[in-house]
Design a protein around this motif. Sequence first.
Motif, PDB file in Angstrom:
ATOM      1  N   ARG A 185      -4.540   4.129  -1.524  1.00  0.00           N
ATOM      2  CA  ARG A 185      -4.988   2.883  -0.899  1.00  0.00           C
ATOM      3  C   ARG A 185      -4.688   2.852   0.597  1.00  0.00           C
ATOM      4  O   ARG A 185      -3.795   3.540   1.083  1.00  0.00           O
ATOM      5  CB  ARG A 185      -4.298   1.701  -1.564  1.00  0.00           C
ATOM      6  CG  ARG A 185      -4.663   1.572  -3.024  1.00  0.00           C
ATOM      7  CD  ARG A 185      -3.987   0.384  -3.638  1.00  0.00           C
ATOM      8  NE  ARG A 185      -4.249   0.347  -5.070  1.00  0.00           N
ATOM      9  CZ  ARG A 185      -3.500  -0.288  -5.933  1.00  0.00           C
ATOM     10  NH1 ARG A 185      -2.441  -0.963  -5.523  1.00  0.00           N
ATOM     11  NH2 ARG A 185      -3.800  -0.279  -7.204  1.00  0.00           N
TER      12      ARG A 185
ATOM     13  N   HIS B 216       2.418   1.820  -3.398  1.00  0.00           N
ATOM     14  CA  HIS B 216       1.434   2.360  -4.352  1.00  0.00           C
ATOM     15  C   HIS B 216       1.254   3.861  -4.120  1.00  0.00           C
ATOM     16  O   HIS B 216       1.338   4.664  -5.055  1.00  0.00           O
ATOM     17  CB  HIS B 216       0.091   1.647  -4.208  1.00  0.00           C
ATOM     18  CG  HIS B 216      -1.000   2.328  -4.955  1.00  0.00           C
ATOM     19  ND1 HIS B 216      -1.190   2.156  -6.315  1.00  0.00           N
ATOM     20  CD2 HIS B 216      -1.923   3.235  -4.558  1.00  0.00           C
ATOM     21  CE1 HIS B 216      -2.187   2.912  -6.711  1.00  0.00           C
ATOM     22  NE2 HIS B 216      -2.656   3.582  -5.662  1.00  0.00           N
ATOM     23  N   ASN B 217       0.997   4.254  -2.874  1.00  0.00           N
ATOM     24  CA  ASN B 217       0.765   5.664  -2.561  1.00  0.00           C
ATOM     25  C   ASN B 217       2.012   6.507  -2.818  1.00  0.00           C
ATOM     26  O   ASN B 217       1.906   7.656  -3.266  1.00  0.00           O
ATOM     27  CB  ASN B 217       0.275   5.815  -1.125  1.00  0.00           C
ATOM     28  CG  ASN B 217      -1.084   5.170  -0.926  1.00  0.00           C
ATOM     29  OD1 ASN B 217      -1.862   5.012  -1.862  1.00  0.00           O
ATOM     30  ND2 ASN B 217      -1.373   4.767   0.293  1.00  0.00           N
TER      31      ASN B 217
ATOM     32  N   TRP C 108      -7.929   9.941  -1.819  1.00  0.00           N
ATOM     33  CA  TRP C 108      -8.180   8.893  -0.840  1.00  0.00           C
ATOM     34  C   TRP C 108      -9.650   8.475  -0.885  1.00  0.00           C
ATOM     35  O   TRP C 108      -9.966   7.282  -0.912  1.00  0.00           O
ATOM     36  CB  TRP C 108      -7.785   9.385   0.554  1.00  0.00           C
ATOM     37  CG  TRP C 108      -8.132   8.401   1.619  1.00  0.00           C
ATOM     38  CD1 TRP C 108      -7.441   7.274   1.949  1.00  0.00           C
ATOM     39  CD2 TRP C 108      -9.264   8.446   2.465  1.00  0.00           C
ATOM     40  NE1 TRP C 108      -8.091   6.610   2.961  1.00  0.00           N
ATOM     41  CE2 TRP C 108      -9.209   7.312   3.295  1.00  0.00           C
ATOM     42  CE3 TRP C 108     -10.333   9.327   2.614  1.00  0.00           C
ATOM     43  CZ2 TRP C 108     -10.169   7.040   4.263  1.00  0.00           C
ATOM     44  CZ3 TRP C 108     -11.295   9.057   3.569  1.00  0.00           C
ATOM     45  CH2 TRP C 108     -11.204   7.932   4.380  1.00  0.00           C
TER      46      TRP C 108
ATOM     47  N   VAL D 184       0.844  -1.203   0.000  1.00  0.00           N
ATOM     48  CA  VAL D 184       0.000   0.000   0.000  1.00  0.00           C
ATOM     49  C   VAL D 184       0.874   1.246   0.000  1.00  0.00           C
ATOM     50  O   VAL D 184       0.632   2.187  -0.765  1.00  0.00           O
ATOM     51  CB  VAL D 184      -0.961  -0.021   1.211  1.00  0.00           C
ATOM     52  CG1 VAL D 184      -1.553   1.346   1.484  1.00  0.00           C
ATOM     53  CG2 VAL D 184      -2.053  -1.051   0.982  1.00  0.00           C
TER      54      VAL D 184
ATOM     55  N   GLY E  20     -10.491   6.265  -3.811  1.00  0.00           N
ATOM     56  CA  GLY E  20      -9.803   4.982  -3.873  1.00  0.00           C
ATOM     57  C   GLY E  20      -8.501   5.014  -4.654  1.00  0.00           C
ATOM     58  O   GLY E  20      -7.834   3.987  -4.785  1.00  0.00           O
TER      59      GLY E  20
END
Length: 149
Positions: free
Chosen positions: A143, A101-102, A137, A98, A140
Motif C-alpha cells: 500500500r 501493513h507493508n 506494489w 501503510v 495493490g
Amino acid sequence: MVVAMAGLGLRSLSQAPRLYRAARSAGASARDAGGVLLVSVQALSTAATRSPGRFGRQNALRHFAWQACLTAMYGVEVARAVAVEQERGTKRPEDTAVDEHNNEVGRRFGAEHARELRDLPVRAAIGRLCDVAEPMWRSGELRVVERRR
C-alpha cells in the motif's frame, strides 16, 4: 557504516542508535544489531535507486524489503521491534498504517523465504526482495498513502 548512513540524511542517521537499541532489546547480539543497521541502510538505498522521485512506491518497496530481510536474517521479534521503534513519534497516522501493513507483508514473506534469503549477501537479498515487491506494489498488495492535492 556510519559514513554510508551519513549520506542518507540526518533523520536516518539520527535513528541509528534507536534502531540499534531496539534490536538489542529484542534479543539481537551487538553484531546482529549492527547488521540490522546495515540492512536498514541497504533497503533505503536500494528502494531510492529503484524508484527515484516516486515516494509512495519507494516507501512501499523499502518497508517490504527491509522487514523481509530483517525477519529472514534476525527473526520476526527483532524485525518487529525495529519497525515499531522506527514508527515511534510519527506524526501522520495514515503513513504509519501503510508502513505497518507493508512491514507485516514483508515479515510474512521473510519468514516464508528465510532459508534462501539468509544464503545471500545483504545487498543481493534486498535487490531480490525489491524485485518481488514491484509486482506486489502494482497489484495493490503493498500500500501507499494517497497524497492530498
